[in-house]
Design a protein around this motif. Sequence first.
Motif, PDB file in Angstrom:
ATOM      1  N   THR A 233      -5.834   4.205 -15.956  1.00 62.49           N
ATOM      2  CA  THR A 233      -6.458   2.991 -15.428  1.00 62.49           C
ATOM      3  C   THR A 233      -5.438   1.989 -14.875  1.00 62.49           C
ATOM      4  O   THR A 233      -5.820   1.077 -14.149  1.00 62.49           O
ATOM      5  CB  THR A 233      -7.309   2.297 -16.494  1.00 62.49           C
ATOM      6  N   VAL A 234      -4.179   2.148 -15.208  1.00 60.81           N
ATOM      7  CA  VAL A 234      -3.180   1.178 -14.733  1.00 60.81           C
ATOM      8  C   VAL A 234      -2.508   1.632 -13.443  1.00 60.81           C
ATOM      9  O   VAL A 234      -1.678   0.913 -12.896  1.00 60.81           O
ATOM     10  CB  VAL A 234      -2.108   0.902 -15.806  1.00 60.81           C
ATOM     11  N   TYR A 235      -2.865   2.806 -12.941  1.00 62.24           N
ATOM     12  CA  TYR A 235      -2.242   3.303 -11.728  1.00 62.24           C
ATOM     13  C   TYR A 235      -2.945   2.729 -10.501  1.00 62.24           C
ATOM     14  O   TYR A 235      -4.170   2.726 -10.413  1.00 62.24           O
ATOM     15  CB  TYR A 235      -2.228   4.830 -11.707  1.00 62.24           C
ATOM     16  N   ASP A 236      -2.136   2.243  -9.554  1.00 62.16           N
ATOM     17  CA  ASP A 236      -2.670   1.515  -8.413  1.00 62.16           C
ATOM     18  C   ASP A 236      -3.048   2.423  -7.246  1.00 62.16           C
ATOM     19  O   ASP A 236      -3.962   2.113  -6.484  1.00 62.16           O
ATOM     20  CB  ASP A 236      -1.622   0.512  -7.917  1.00 62.16           C
ATOM     21  N   TYR A 237      -2.304   3.502  -7.080  1.00 69.12           N
ATOM     22  CA  TYR A 237      -2.484   4.343  -5.890  1.00 69.12           C
ATOM     23  C   TYR A 237      -2.645   5.794  -6.318  1.00 69.12           C
ATOM     24  O   TYR A 237      -1.955   6.273  -7.225  1.00 69.12           O
ATOM     25  CB  TYR A 237      -1.275   4.200  -4.952  1.00 69.12           C
ATOM     26  N   TRP A 238      -3.543   6.495  -5.587  1.00 67.28           N
ATOM     27  CA  TRP A 238      -3.884   7.867  -5.930  1.00 67.28           C
ATOM     28  C   TRP A 238      -3.930   8.743  -4.690  1.00 67.28           C
ATOM     29  O   TRP A 238      -4.342   8.286  -3.613  1.00 67.28           O
ATOM     30  CB  TRP A 238      -5.253   7.920  -6.610  1.00 67.28           C
TER      31      TRP A 238
ATOM     32  N   GLN B 191       0.839  -1.184   0.000  1.00 70.77           N
ATOM     33  CA  GLN B 191       0.000   0.000   0.000  1.00 70.77           C
ATOM     34  C   GLN B 191       0.881   1.243   0.000  1.00 70.77           C
ATOM     35  O   GLN B 191       1.885   1.309   0.707  1.00 70.77           O
ATOM     36  CB  GLN B 191      -0.903   0.011   1.238  1.00 70.77           C
TER      37      GLN B 191
ATOM     38  N   ALA C 286       2.422   3.687 -10.025  1.00 69.36           N
ATOM     39  CA  ALA C 286       2.223   2.440 -10.757  1.00 69.36           C
ATOM     40  C   ALA C 286       3.552   1.711 -10.879  1.00 69.36           C
ATOM     41  O   ALA C 286       4.609   2.302 -10.674  1.00 69.36           O
ATOM     42  CB  ALA C 286       1.645   2.722 -12.144  1.00 69.36           C
ATOM     43  N   ARG C 287       3.493   0.445 -11.283  1.00 68.25           N
ATOM     44  CA  ARG C 287       4.715  -0.342 -11.411  1.00 68.25           C
ATOM     45  C   ARG C 287       5.543   0.052 -12.622  1.00 68.25           C
ATOM     46  O   ARG C 287       6.746  -0.246 -12.685  1.00 68.25           O
ATOM     47  CB  ARG C 287       4.360  -1.821 -11.481  1.00 68.25           C
TER      48      ARG C 287
ATOM     49  N   ALA D 283      -0.142   9.868  -8.733  1.00 71.91           N
ATOM     50  CA  ALA D 283      -0.488   8.458  -8.773  1.00 71.91           C
ATOM     51  C   ALA D 283       0.781   7.624  -8.921  1.00 71.91           C
ATOM     52  O   ALA D 283       1.785   8.102  -9.443  1.00 71.91           O
ATOM     53  CB  ALA D 283      -1.432   8.175  -9.934  1.00 71.91           C
TER      54      ALA D 283
ATOM     55  N   TYR E  49       8.310   2.576  -7.606  1.00 77.57           N
ATOM     56  CA  TYR E  49       7.157   2.924  -8.423  1.00 77.57           C
ATOM     57  C   TYR E  49       7.467   4.046  -9.402  1.00 77.57           C
ATOM     58  O   TYR E  49       8.185   4.988  -9.090  1.00 77.57           O
ATOM     59  CB  TYR E  49       5.997   3.371  -7.535  1.00 77.57           C
TER      60      TYR E  49
END
Length: 122
Positions: free
Chosen positions: A107-112, A1, A99-100, A97, A32
Motif C-alpha cells: 500500500t505504500v508503493y507509489d508506482y506500479w 511520475q 516507493a520512497r 513497484a 526510489y
Amino acid sequence: QVQLVESGGGLVQAGGSLRLSCAASGRTFSNYAMAWFRQAPGKERDFVAGIRWGASSTLYADSVKGRFTISRDNAKNMLYLQMNSLKPEDTAVYSCAAARALYSDYTVYDYWGQGTQVTVSS
C-alpha cells in the motif's frame, strides 16, 4: 511520475528459471526503492523481494529466500528478478513497484507496472 514496464514472464517447468525485468522511465530511478510483488488468482498481493535505492540492502519473502535474487542497474534504469528452482506455487502475475523507502507493504508503493504472468507447471 515513474513509468514501469515488466517483461520476461512465461511458462516454465518446475525446477526451471526465469529472469524478470522492469524498465523504468520518468523521475530519477535511483531515488526510489524498488520491489517485486506477485498476485495469484483469488489471493492477495504478496511481497516477493525489494531493494533499496543504492542496492545496499535487499529484502526477501521467506518463501523465495535462496531461490530468487533481486538486483538493479541504476545506470540503465532497470530492475531484475532472477528466479531459480521455480515451483508451481510461484505461479502468479508479477509486478514491479517503486516507493520512497523499502517496505514489504504494497500500500505504500507509489508506482506500479502492468504485471507479467509467470506460470510454473508441475
